[in-house]
Design a protein around this motif. Structure first.
Motif, short mmCIF file in Angstrom:
data_model
loop_
_atom_site.label_atom_id
_atom_site.label_comp_id
_atom_site.label_asym_id
_atom_site.label_seq_id
_atom_site.Cartn_x
_atom_site.Cartn_y
_atom_site.Cartn_z
N MET A 46 -4.34 -38.07 -14.90
CA MET A 46 -4.92 -36.90 -14.28
C MET A 46 -5.45 -35.99 -15.39
N THR A 47 -6.70 -35.55 -15.26
CA THR A 47 -7.28 -34.67 -16.27
C THR A 47 -6.86 -33.24 -16.01
N ASP A 48 -7.13 -32.37 -16.99
CA ASP A 48 -6.81 -30.95 -16.83
C ASP A 48 -7.49 -30.38 -15.60
N THR A 49 -8.73 -30.74 -15.38
CA THR A 49 -9.47 -30.22 -14.23
C THR A 49 -8.85 -30.70 -12.92
N ASP A 50 -8.38 -31.94 -12.88
CA ASP A 50 -7.77 -32.48 -11.66
C ASP A 50 -6.53 -31.69 -11.25
N TRP A 51 -5.61 -31.45 -12.19
CA TRP A 51 -4.40 -30.75 -11.81
C TRP A 51 -4.71 -29.30 -11.46
N GLN A 52 -5.67 -28.70 -12.17
CA GLN A 52 -6.04 -27.32 -11.84
C GLN A 52 -6.64 -27.24 -10.44
N ASP A 53 -7.51 -28.17 -10.12
CA ASP A 53 -8.12 -28.20 -8.78
C ASP A 53 -7.06 -28.39 -7.71
N GLU A 54 -6.10 -29.28 -7.98
CA GLU A 54 -5.03 -29.54 -7.01
C GLU A 54 -4.22 -28.26 -6.74
N TYR A 55 -3.84 -27.56 -7.78
CA TYR A 55 -3.04 -26.36 -7.60
C TYR A 55 -3.85 -25.20 -7.05
N ARG A 56 -5.12 -25.12 -7.39
CA ARG A 56 -5.97 -24.09 -6.77
C ARG A 56 -6.09 -24.34 -5.26
N THR A 57 -6.20 -25.59 -4.87
CA THR A 57 -6.24 -25.93 -3.45
C THR A 57 -4.94 -25.53 -2.77
N MET A 58 -3.82 -25.78 -3.43
CA MET A 58 -2.53 -25.38 -2.87
C MET A 58 -2.44 -23.87 -2.71
N LEU A 59 -2.92 -23.13 -3.72
CA LEU A 59 -2.94 -21.67 -3.63
C LEU A 59 -3.80 -21.21 -2.45
N ASP A 60 -4.99 -21.81 -2.32
CA ASP A 60 -5.88 -21.46 -1.20
C ASP A 60 -5.23 -21.77 0.15
N ASP A 61 -4.57 -22.92 0.24
CA ASP A 61 -3.89 -23.28 1.49
C ASP A 61 -2.81 -22.25 1.83
N CYS A 62 -2.08 -21.80 0.83
CA CYS A 62 -1.03 -20.79 1.06
C CYS A 62 -1.64 -19.46 1.47
N ARG A 63 -2.75 -19.10 0.84
CA ARG A 63 -3.42 -17.83 1.20
C ARG A 63 -3.89 -17.87 2.66
N LYS A 64 -4.37 -19.01 3.11
CA LYS A 64 -4.82 -19.14 4.50
C LYS A 64 -3.67 -18.97 5.48
N ARG A 65 -2.47 -19.17 5.01
CA ARG A 65 -1.28 -19.08 5.86
C ARG A 65 -0.40 -17.90 5.42
N GLN A 66 -1.03 -16.86 4.90
CA GLN A 66 -0.28 -15.75 4.33
C GLN A 66 0.67 -15.08 5.32
N ASP A 67 0.36 -15.14 6.59
CA ASP A 67 1.26 -14.55 7.59
C ASP A 67 2.58 -15.30 7.69
N ALA A 68 2.61 -16.53 7.19
CA ALA A 68 3.84 -17.32 7.21
C ALA A 68 4.67 -17.10 5.94
N LEU A 69 4.15 -16.32 5.00
CA LEU A 69 4.84 -16.06 3.74
C LEU A 69 5.62 -14.76 3.82
N ASP A 70 6.78 -14.74 3.17
CA ASP A 70 7.49 -13.47 3.08
C ASP A 70 6.85 -12.64 1.96
N ASP A 71 7.31 -11.41 1.80
CA ASP A 71 6.69 -10.50 0.83
C ASP A 71 6.73 -11.07 -0.59
N TRP A 72 7.87 -11.64 -0.98
CA TRP A 72 7.98 -12.19 -2.32
C TRP A 72 7.00 -13.34 -2.53
#
Length: 83
Positions: free
Chosen positions: A1-27
């Motif tokens: 996995m290249t540097d760009t691949d892992w960065q893209d993967e984790y950016r996607t995970m961050l975006d997925d979490c942001r889309k579901r922000q109502d399911a996240l607690d404050d922390w």
């Protein structure tokens, strides 16, 4: 996995979490926001602990809401709002 691949993967995970922000607690919301800002810094490499926490949050919220859209997520009704 290249540097760009892992960065893209984790950016996607961050975006997925942001889309579901109502399911996240404050922390979790603060953690996702902070980590997202750090990812914007050149040469930033998150710690294994940060990646582990992100993965745990992502696993939970995507399991609860597999296809969430921030604009129509209805957490209390158990479905999605059409309007």
């Amino acid at each position: 996995m290249t540097d760009t691949d892992w960065q893209d993967e984790y950016r996607t995970m961050l975006d997925d979490c942001r889309k579901r922000q109502d399911a996240l607690d404050d922390w979790e919301q603060g953690f996702i926001e902070s980590l997202g800002k750090q990812f914007d810094k050149p040469l930033y490499v998150p710690s294994p602990k940060q990646l582990e926490k992100l993965s745990a949050i992502w696993d939970r919220v995507t399991a609860e809401f597999p296809s969430a859209n921030n604009n129509n997520l209805d957490l209390f009704g158990g479905g999605f709002d059409e309007g």
